[in-house]
Scaffold this active site. Sequence first.
Site, PDB file in Angstrom:
ATOM      1  CB  CYS A 261      -0.935  -0.062   1.411  1.00  0.00           C
ATOM      2  SG  CYS A 261      -2.263  -1.122   0.951  1.00  0.00           S
TER       3      CYS A 261
HETATM    4  C1  UDX Z   1      -1.069   0.136   5.444  1.00  0.00           C
HETATM    5  C2  UDX Z   1      -2.140   0.923   6.306  1.00  0.00           C
HETATM    6  O1  UDX Z   1      -1.581   0.917   7.728  1.00  0.00           O
HETATM    7  C3  UDX Z   1      -3.587   0.379   6.505  1.00  0.00           C
HETATM    8  O2  UDX Z   1      -4.563   1.254   7.063  1.00  0.00           O
HETATM    9  C4  UDX Z   1      -3.948   0.228   4.679  1.00  0.00           C
HETATM   10  O3  UDX Z   1      -5.196  -0.190   4.452  1.00  0.00           O
HETATM   11  C5  UDX Z   1      -3.082  -0.491   3.838  1.00  0.00           C
HETATM   12  O4  UDX Z   1      -1.519  -0.302   4.120  1.00  0.00           O
HETATM   13  P1  UDX Z   1      -0.022  -2.352   5.847  1.00  0.00           P
HETATM   14  O5  UDX Z   1       0.608  -1.954   4.423  1.00  0.00           O
HETATM   15  O6  UDX Z   1      -0.629  -3.728   6.101  1.00  0.00           O
HETATM   16  O7  UDX Z   1      -1.082  -1.303   6.210  1.00  0.00           O
HETATM   17  O8  UDX Z   1       1.239  -1.998   6.980  1.00  0.00           O
HETATM   18  P2  UDX Z   1       1.549  -1.058   8.069  1.00  0.00           P
HETATM   19  O9  UDX Z   1       1.439  -1.696   9.486  1.00  0.00           O
HETATM   20  O10 UDX Z   1       0.798   0.236   7.963  1.00  0.00           O
HETATM   21  O11 UDX Z   1       3.030  -0.859   7.889  1.00  0.00           O
HETATM   22  C6  UDX Z   1       3.378  -0.480   6.661  1.00  0.00           C
HETATM   23  C7  UDX Z   1       5.045  -0.323   6.373  1.00  0.00           C
HETATM   24  O12 UDX Z   1       5.433   0.734   7.309  1.00  0.00           O
HETATM   25  C8  UDX Z   1       5.713  -1.462   7.075  1.00  0.00           C
HETATM   26  O13 UDX Z   1       6.807  -1.684   6.254  1.00  0.00           O
HETATM   27  C9  UDX Z   1       6.187  -1.425   8.481  1.00  0.00           C
HETATM   28  O14 UDX Z   1       7.356  -1.844   8.899  1.00  0.00           O
HETATM   29  C10 UDX Z   1       6.371   0.341   8.207  1.00  0.00           C
HETATM   30  N1  UDX Z   1       6.480   1.241   9.485  1.00  0.00           N
HETATM   31  C11 UDX Z   1       4.984   1.021  10.122  1.00  0.00           C
HETATM   32  C12 UDX Z   1       7.540   1.852  10.133  1.00  0.00           C
HETATM   33  O15 UDX Z   1       8.526   1.821   9.345  1.00  0.00           O
HETATM   34  N2  UDX Z   1       7.173   2.628  10.984  1.00  0.00           N
HETATM   35  C13 UDX Z   1       6.182   2.696  11.639  1.00  0.00           C
HETATM   36  O16 UDX Z   1       5.791   3.426  12.720  1.00  0.00           O
HETATM   37  C14 UDX Z   1       5.229   1.980  11.194  1.00  0.00           C
END
Ligand code: UDX
Length: 421
Positions: A261
Amino acid sequence: MKITVIGAGYVGLVTATCLSELGHIVHVINRDPHKTASINAGSPPIYEKGLDTLLKKNIGKTLFATTDYRNIRDSNLVFICVGTPHQQDGSADLSMVRAASRSIGENLAKTEHSPIIVVKSTVPPGTTEGIVRPIVLKYAGKSDISFAMNPEFLREGRAVEDFFHPDRIVIGCSDNSIFTHVASVYRNIDAPILVTSIDAAEMIKLVSNAFLATKISFSNEIGNICKRDGIDVYEVMKGVGMDERISPHFLNAGVGFGGSCFPKDVAALIYFAESHGEDPIILKSVMKVNEIQANRMLFILKKRVGELKGKRIAVLGLAFKDDTDDVRDSRAIPVISQLLQEGAIVVAFDPVANITMEKIFPNICYCGTAEEALTDADACLVMTEWPDFSRLGNEFERMKSKIVIEGRRILSYHDREGICW
Ligand code: UDX
């Protein structure tokens, strides 16, 4: 209600299964007969926490998988949940949305009945009105079909929990009766419902993800600055996040964001902005910081071990985050590519994503445990925030030299260096 969900990927299958758990009769359509057979046998073709149990509970009772579009003819609602992957130029590939719209139209041409067509796929603003509506109406040969846009905010690995406990439900539509119908699907879910225009609903999804990605890139940049002066970015962002206006979420600095996403949605928003004559400076920087962040792992690694040629590097974590086997846009991909390019021997371990990563890197060594990957390694890179990694301790003692670099703040092992802490 009778509901058809088109697409049995992460979003489609979770949506269909959870809607069936709410008591609706749900048909989930997918073109791949192997996938539908697996779903009908009670076995989800993807790993998603809690999905297996719900699928087994409802399949054959309120949930049915099929390749046949005819079910939409007696549905009250049809959800379009097909993929919209990004193309080279950042724009969304809407071919699956177009194909689904055409199939819906063709099948509605043969009936008097008209379900409400609800787009759940993440699409650029204007898609529901400018692409889905005209295609469906053209192939159905009628004009009395209603449309709505209802974005999903599910996080992989927590998608089932997010479905039943969302922060909000957004419904984009043009009149009150459509709103009432779509909202009634969620009547057993306790969450505020926001009604908007269709275009705004499409935009809300892209902007939400872009904002979360911005928080991450911002935290990473602050982390890079803090590291220079020995300041702990996690202490800093904890203090910053205690301000209610900022919130403590998505401020974890590290190697950057991946997944299906964030990279795709930020790229789509940049493309959308540029195609409207705007220069989205912040969004472009969000992407740039994310790309550069992966290089920092390599920079620190080389500073510690010197030339990488012939060095055995353990990579712990391949999934783009914990609790998923998804490696799409995982930050481990550019890091492993660079390691291989520089002649390193890559020894990898992920609790569930070894198999999915093998499709991208068939020739690196995959291990069954972290301990195995660490044995005799010259250095270790931690790429994913798997909670299990926090328990690793003695396993690091098996390394040839104990150089441990964290891309995610997850280890409790004392002798490690963080990417930006
Ligand atoms: C995301 C959105 O959170 C969700 O609402 C949407 O519908 C789809 O995209 P997702 O891709 O499943 O969800 O993962 P998410 O938990 O949001 O993490 C995305 C990425 O960001 C991961 O690689 C995670 O490691 C990274 N991340 C997340 C960080 O580097 N730091 C953070 O504080 C949070």
